[in-house]
Write a protein that holds these residues in place. Structure first.
Motif, PDB file in Angstrom:
ATOM      1  N   THR A 475     -12.630   5.231   3.816  1.00  0.00           N
ATOM      2  CA  THR A 475     -13.357   3.980   4.028  1.00  0.00           C
ATOM      3  C   THR A 475     -12.365   2.881   4.370  1.00  0.00           C
ATOM      4  O   THR A 475     -11.196   2.924   3.974  1.00  0.00           O
ATOM      5  N   GLY A 476     -12.857   1.867   5.116  1.00  0.00           N
ATOM      6  CA  GLY A 476     -11.976   0.800   5.548  1.00  0.00           C
ATOM      7  C   GLY A 476     -12.735  -0.482   5.810  1.00  0.00           C
ATOM      8  O   GLY A 476     -13.908  -0.618   5.433  1.00  0.00           O
ATOM      9  N   LEU A 491      -5.476   5.046  11.856  1.00  0.00           N
ATOM     10  CA  LEU A 491      -5.923   3.798  11.242  1.00  0.00           C
ATOM     11  C   LEU A 491      -5.963   2.698  12.298  1.00  0.00           C
ATOM     12  O   LEU A 491      -5.027   2.558  13.084  1.00  0.00           O
ATOM     13  N   TYR A 497      -7.799   0.271   3.116  1.00  0.00           N
ATOM     14  CA  TYR A 497      -8.425   1.576   3.315  1.00  0.00           C
ATOM     15  C   TYR A 497      -8.314   2.372   2.015  1.00  0.00           C
ATOM     16  O   TYR A 497      -7.314   2.259   1.295  1.00  0.00           O
ATOM     17  N   GLN A 498      -9.327   3.179   1.754  1.00  0.00           N
ATOM     18  CA  GLN A 498      -9.323   4.008   0.546  1.00  0.00           C
ATOM     19  C   GLN A 498      -9.774   5.423   0.883  1.00  0.00           C
ATOM     20  O   GLN A 498     -10.685   5.614   1.698  1.00  0.00           O
ATOM     21  N   THR A 508      -5.163   4.357  -2.147  1.00  0.00           N
ATOM     22  CA  THR A 508      -5.428   3.080  -1.495  1.00  0.00           C
ATOM     23  C   THR A 508      -4.288   2.764  -0.547  1.00  0.00           C
ATOM     24  O   THR A 508      -3.113   2.904  -0.900  1.00  0.00           O
TER      25      THR A 508
END
Length: 571
Positions: A475-476, A491, A497-498, A508
């Motif tokens: 996720t971001g 990215l 982001y995680q 993280t």
């Protein structure tokens, strides 16, 4: 034929003045003279001019031609040669600076318009190679028709990455010539260059750091524009505390500033530029400073100077113990000066052995022995001779299979790196290296080597390599979410982001803007003579073009000589 400065054609409105001045009647002045004998010859010549009126109109025609050619030269005419049965390489800059918005459109939009205009002039038998210039430049089309290139332009978008000119040069050199580069930068790339936009009126954060000793934030800001600017910088700690400072930045320069005596306890600090400018993506920088972002390092045994160097480095939390007794937690890195009990080290643990086992030693080295470091990650920002460092107490290493020597003393290996393992024999408390500025840099490089795939701070364009056999989700920012299915994920935008697994946070990562709009450098001359700055108004096609401005000026000189001959004949 097209014009690089079409506004110059407006000067053609002044051409009627040549006609008006040519036919303007001369005012007759009366003068009394003593005799008309000397004027007879002058009168005969005047009558001769009236007898040859065609010369007068020929002179007017020459003057009009000269004026028209001067107008044409000021408009900078360019003739574009038609391409038939040829192959052209077109490189489109998609890097960070092409996000700059001017007059409601980005520079990438303008670059697409210029390329679209050129494609419309090409016959269908021309083949084009399309290259996208960014951090990892790549060729996306090979020997495509103009219509296929046109269709491929729509989904192309800007990245948040700095342009790596070395990578771009390698990709372009592998493509056939001629090569045209469409960009907003002055780059020594390609055979021709179409430049969109000028120098960006932009300020960006190029780097920041946190000093854990003094609790000070250090920040560096660059003014990319051509005029001096004053930046308003805000620091926010995520706990409702904010501070704004003002700093003046000269044109084209970088300026450092800092915040001191910060309150501890913050996990994530955010620095933002409050000014509005062309690029928003480089106006924010995140600093992970809390323990939740740090790597846990265990130091077992006495090593005073190594302990001090570790304590000065960001991104890690260090625990120092004299013996293994009582160690229960698991750590990201074990630095050990004692052999651990059986089963104490986890499987695949990262281990730095300061006292390798006896079977790895190859005899003592008489000191003081000069230390040298081999090229690679550990040698980053260091001199090969480590500023004249030496070691008093060390032994030579037998480099095991799968390892490589990274440091030597008196020409013998004293440090070797393997898979998640590092062996070293120098006693850091008995070497002058621990007293030199090189030592904390060396320790920082060693930690960067251990955690090279798991450091919390990254840049746009870096990739995440997921572990096989795990159901992970990335996720971001701005709602970004993607399943990690065993393939690397690049990215994009800066932010937090995680990596999640079953709603549990695994890792993280902080993605910050790159430290500049261009990365790398090339030792090759720039092709200024072939560059065309369109600025949104010039032609899209600058391939194999002929500049007609010089030809127009040569014709002006020729016609001036002809005009003089006509004028002399009328005298």
């Amino acid at each position: 034929m097209s014009f690089l400065q079409p506004l110059g054609l407006l000067l053609a409105l002044a051409l009627p003045l040549i006609i008006v001045l040519h036919f303007r009647k001369r005012q007759v002045l009366e003068k009394e003279v003593s005799s008309l004998v000397l004027w007879d010859q002058v009168l005969r010549e005047v009558q001769g001019v009236k007898a040859r009126p065609i010369n007068r109109y020929l002179l007017l025609l020459l003057q009009l031609l000269i004026g028209s050619l001067l107008v044409l030269a000021l408009a900078r005419p360019v003739w574009v040669a038609p391409w038939r049965g040829e192959e052209i390489t077109v490189a489109l800059d998609c890097s960070l600076s092409m996000q700059a918005a001017e007059s409601g459109s980005t520079r990438l939009d303008r670059a697409k318009q210029e390329l679209t205009g050129y494609l419309a002039t090409l016959p269908d038998d021309v083949r084009l190679n399309l290259v996208l210039l960014q951090k990892n430049s790549r060729q996306v089309l090979e020997k495509a028709r103009p219509q296929e290139v046109q269709e491929a332009l729509a989904p192309i978008d800007c990245t948040s990455e700095a342009l790596d000119v070395e990578m771009a040069a390698r990709v372009l050199d592998a493509c056939p010539a001629p090569r045209v580069v469409i960009t907003d930068k002055d780059l020594p790339l390609g055979d021709r260059q179409i430049k969109v936009g000028g120098q960006p009126d932009n300020m960006g954060i190029t780097g920041a750091a946190y000093d854990y000793y003094s609790h000070t934030v250090l920040c560096r800001v660059k003014n990319y524009g051509s005029r001096d600017r004053t930046a308003l910088l805000q620091l926010e700690d995520g706990q409702g505390r904010r501070d704004v400072q003002k700093v003046a930045i000269p044109a084209g320069r970088e300026t450092d500033m800092n915040w001191t005596r910060l309150n501890t306890g913050a996990q994530l600090l955010q620095i933002t530029i409050q000014n509005q400018d062309l690029l928003a993506v480089d106006n924010s920088f995140l600093l992970p400073v809390g323990d939740s972002f740090n790597k846990k390092v265990l130091l077992v045994g006495q090593s005073y100077y190594l302990q001090q160097a570790l304590a000065s480095l960001p991104g890690i939390t260090v625990q120092c113990v004299d013996r293994w007794e009582g160690v229960k937690d698991q750590y990201d890195l074990y630095i050990i000066n004692q052999e651990p009990p059986a089963g104490m080290l986890p499987a695949k643990a990262r281990v730095w052995r300061l006292n390798p086992p006896g079977e790895m030693l190859d005899g003592p080295i008489d000191g003081p022995a000069p230390l040298t470091i081999s090229p690679g990650t550990l040698a980053r920002d260091l001199e090969p001779d480590l500023q004249g460092a030496y070691a008093d107490r060390c032994a030579a290493l037998k480099v095991q299979p799968g390892c490589r020597a990274v440091m030597e003393a008196a020409g013998k290996p004293v440090m070797a790196a393997g898979d998640r393992l590092l062996y070293s024999t120098p006693d850091w408390d008995h070497t002058n290296l621990a007293l030199l500025p090189s030592f904390p840099i060396l320790v920082d490089n060693i930690l960067a080597w251990f955690f090279q795939d798991e450091m919390p701070w990254l840049q746009p364009g870096d990739q995440v390599y997921p572990e096989q056999g795990r159901a992970l989700q990335l996720t971001g920012p701005q709602g970004f979410s993607i399943a990690l299915e065993g393939i690397p994920v690049t990215l994009g935008r800066p932010g937090v982001y995680q990596i999640m697994e079953n709603d549990q946070k695994v890792r993280t990562m902080i993605v910050n803007p790159p430290p500049g709009l261009v990365a790398g450098a090339l030792d090759r001359p720039e092709k200024r003579e072939n560059a065309v700055n369109v600025g949104g108004t010039g032609p899209a096609g600058s391939l194999l073009s002929l500049n007609l401005q010089g030809i127009a000026l040569v014709l002006v000189l020729v016609l001036l000589a002809v005009e003089w001959q006509v004028y002399r004949r009328e005298l």
